[in-house]
Scaffold this active site. Structure first.
Site, PDB file in Angstrom:
ATOM      1  N   SER A   1       0.822  -1.222   0.000  1.00 32.48           N
ATOM      2  CA  SER A   1       0.000   0.000   0.000  1.00 32.48           C
ATOM      3  C   SER A   1       0.847   1.261   0.000  1.00 32.48           C
ATOM      4  CB  SER A   1      -0.864  -0.017   1.259  1.00 32.48           C
ATOM      5  OG  SER A   1      -1.484   1.224   1.450  1.00 32.48           O
TER       6      SER A   1
ATOM      7  N   TYR B   1      -1.676   0.241  10.136  1.00 33.34           N
ATOM      8  CA  TYR B   1      -1.939  -0.443   8.853  1.00 33.34           C
ATOM      9  C   TYR B   1      -0.733  -0.308   7.933  1.00 33.34           C
ATOM     10  CZ  TYR B   1      -3.701  -1.046   4.118  1.00 33.34           C
ATOM     11  OH  TYR B   1      -3.846  -1.431   2.809  1.00 33.34           O
TER      12      TYR B   1
ATOM     13  N   LYS C   1       2.036  -3.240   6.497  1.00 36.00           N
ATOM     14  CA  LYS C   1       2.318  -3.484   5.074  1.00 36.00           C
ATOM     15  C   LYS C   1       3.820  -3.339   4.814  1.00 36.00           C
ATOM     16  CE  LYS C   1      -1.756  -4.428   3.375  1.00 36.00           C
ATOM     17  NZ  LYS C   1      -2.062  -5.678   2.695  1.00 36.00           N
TER      18      LYS C   1
HETATM   19  N1  UFG Z   1     -13.076  11.361   2.268  1.00 36.02           N
HETATM   20  C1  UFG Z   1     -14.116  12.217   2.568  1.00 36.02           C
HETATM   21  N2  UFG Z   1     -15.323  11.677   2.910  1.00 36.02           N
HETATM   22  C2  UFG Z   1     -15.524  10.323   2.977  1.00 36.02           C
HETATM   23  C3  UFG Z   1     -14.448   9.451   2.660  1.00 36.02           C
HETATM   24  C4  UFG Z   1     -13.235  10.011   2.324  1.00 36.02           C
HETATM   25  O1  UFG Z   1     -13.966  13.453   2.516  1.00 36.02           O
HETATM   26  O2  UFG Z   1     -16.637   9.875   3.304  1.00 36.02           O
HETATM   27  C5  UFG Z   1     -11.774  11.936   1.875  1.00 36.02           C
HETATM   28  C6  UFG Z   1     -10.656  11.555   2.814  1.00 36.02           C
HETATM   29  O3  UFG Z   1     -10.603  12.414   3.935  1.00 36.02           O
HETATM   30  C7  UFG Z   1      -9.446  11.688   1.871  1.00 36.02           C
HETATM   31  C8  UFG Z   1     -10.000  11.231   0.506  1.00 36.02           C
HETATM   32  O4  UFG Z   1     -11.425  11.394   0.619  1.00 36.02           O
HETATM   33  O5  UFG Z   1      -9.088  13.035   1.793  1.00 36.02           O
HETATM   34  C9  UFG Z   1      -9.690   9.795   0.162  1.00 36.02           C
HETATM   35  O6  UFG Z   1     -10.069   8.979   1.267  1.00 36.02           O
HETATM   36  P1  UFG Z   1     -10.265   7.389   1.153  1.00 36.02           P
HETATM   37  O7  UFG Z   1     -10.694   6.898   2.497  1.00 36.02           O
HETATM   38  O8  UFG Z   1     -11.126   7.069  -0.012  1.00 36.02           O
HETATM   39  O9  UFG Z   1      -8.817   6.863   0.797  1.00 36.02           O
HETATM   40  P2  UFG Z   1      -7.418   7.100   1.566  1.00 36.02           P
HETATM   41  O10 UFG Z   1      -6.611   7.974   0.671  1.00 36.02           O
HETATM   42  O11 UFG Z   1      -7.597   7.516   2.960  1.00 36.02           O
HETATM   43  O12 UFG Z   1      -6.898   5.600   1.671  1.00 36.02           O
HETATM   44  C10 UFG Z   1      -6.326   4.923   0.601  1.00 36.02           C
HETATM   45  C11 UFG Z   1      -6.538   3.435   0.766  1.00 36.02           C
HETATM   46  C12 UFG Z   1      -5.848   2.923   2.000  1.00 36.02           C
HETATM   47  C13 UFG Z   1      -4.405   3.321   1.932  1.00 36.02           C
HETATM   48  C14 UFG Z   1      -4.279   4.801   1.725  1.00 36.02           C
HETATM   49  C15 UFG Z   1      -2.862   5.228   1.533  1.00 36.02           C
HETATM   50  O13 UFG Z   1      -7.909   3.151   0.844  1.00 36.02           O
HETATM   51  O14 UFG Z   1      -5.939   1.521   2.066  1.00 36.02           O
HETATM   52  O15 UFG Z   1      -4.972   5.204   0.559  1.00 36.02           O
HETATM   53  O16 UFG Z   1      -2.666   6.433   2.180  1.00 36.02           O
HETATM   54  F1  UFG Z   1      -3.819   3.006   3.092  1.00 36.02           F
END
Ligand code: UFG
Length: 321
Positions: free
Chosen positions: A116, A140, A144
């Protein structure tokens, strides 16, 4: 034709991989404990073993006579890993160690691993390259990274392995049996949450005061079908007694607001949004360098953000899986 073990083959990525590896003409055996996976997502052409990574008997049966392992099984929620770090170490790190031991005792030497972008943590420079510093900001990401290091160490004893570091995966696969898409409970990812937002249940947009062009976080999205295509290429690119790390993203970033706007175009209606404070642990910008994936795997992602959103939406509408 090869015999491939897909661990976690009933999950989102694992079920898409199982179908695509079968379509490529290989045999697939799935090992999954169904803790987060769905039995109805499993391709009926695959052989299924229900069992977890801490069950030596299940592992022994799973690795018997396989040519290679694609290892997805594990825990994957950043927030949950903060509240339950031991669960993440037990499942992701100890579980993978036991899988590698079982592989070793059966002479299985080829492995493609689901790593990841969370291994990098807050970036110093963008885009993130495979040799960028690794300072994970969550248990997490730490687990990884520990597995990536374990694979590198095992390569010195004869393992051939590739760690694929995923950025933000989205989209779905259409099969003859219906769509295979994302079905997490609870759902924390942006695109599924954008698609399920309603007037009385708006999307919570975390943070609009980031140091980015529109104030919202920027992420690098990759379609699940492109992602799994890279796994098939990785199986062919495994080199004897070598471990490689390869990023999988698109090489360009989209802000959360851009994702919402693209979704509105697909849905043909506005997405109700409530703006709130930043989500703890979110880096401002994550964008991959995908040069190595291009060079080593000959891989370039084919499906853009609109396609990811429209496929995720089609999967959501049918809800067959
Ligand atoms: N977000 C919102 N509202 C939501 C969900 C997400 O505003 O309901 C925002 C988050 O704050 C972030 C962006 O959308 O700014 C992306 O969030 P995600 O949860 O979709 O994805 P992440 O970037 O947090 O996580 C992804 C993978 C993880 C991995 C990570 C690496 O899903 O498994 O990238 O940093 F660890």
């Amino acid at each position: 034709m090869a015999q491939i073990l897909v661990t976690g083959g009933a999950g989102y990525l694992g079920s898409v991989a199982t179908s695509m590896v079968l379509d490529a003409g290989h045999h697939v055996r799935v090992l999954d404990d169904l803790s987060t996976g769905h039995l109805d997502a499993l391709d009926e052409r695959a052989e299924f073993l229900e069992g977890s990574l801490d069950d030596p008997r299940a592992l022994d049966e799973a690795v018997r006579d396989v040519d290679a392992v694609i290892h997805f099984a594990g825990k994957s929620l950043v927030a949950e890993s903060v509240t339950h770090p031991d669960l993440y170490h037990r499942t992701n790190v100890d579980g993978t160690r036991q899988l590698l031991e079982a592989m070793n005792s059966h002479g299985v030497t080829r492995c493609v691993f689901s790593s990841s972008a969370a291994t990098y943590g807050e970036p110093e420079h963008l885009p993130l390259r495979e040799d960028s510093p690794t300072r994970p900001t969550s248990p997490y990401g730490q687990t990884k990274l520990l597995v990536d290091q374990m694979l590198a160490e095992a390569a010195s004893r004869g393992l051939s392995a590739i760690s694929l570091r995923y950025f933000n995966v989205a989209g779905a696969l259409e099969t003859s049996r219906g769509w295979l898409g994302e079905r997490h409970h609870p759902e924390t990812h942006l695109i599924p949450n954008v698609l399920s937002a309603e007037v009385d249940q708006p999307l919570t947009l975390f943070g609009t005061d980031w140091d980015t062009p529109d104030g919202t976080c920027v992420r690098d999205y990759v379609h699940v079908v492109d992602l799994i295509d890279a796994h098939l290429r990785a199986l062919d690119a495994l080199e004897n007694s070598r471990h490689l790390v390869i990023n999988l993203g698109s090489g360009r970033g989209y802000s959360n607001r851009e994702v919402i706007t693209s979704a509105e175009a697909v849905l043909g209606r506005p997405v109700p949004v409530i703006e709130t404070t930043r989500r703890p642990g979110d880096p401002a910008v994550l964008v991959a360098s995908i040069d190595r994936a291009r060079e080593v795997l000959g891989w370039t992602p084919q499906r853009d953000l609109t396609r990811m959103i429209s496929d995720a939406y089609a999967a959501r509408l049918t809800r067959e899986f």
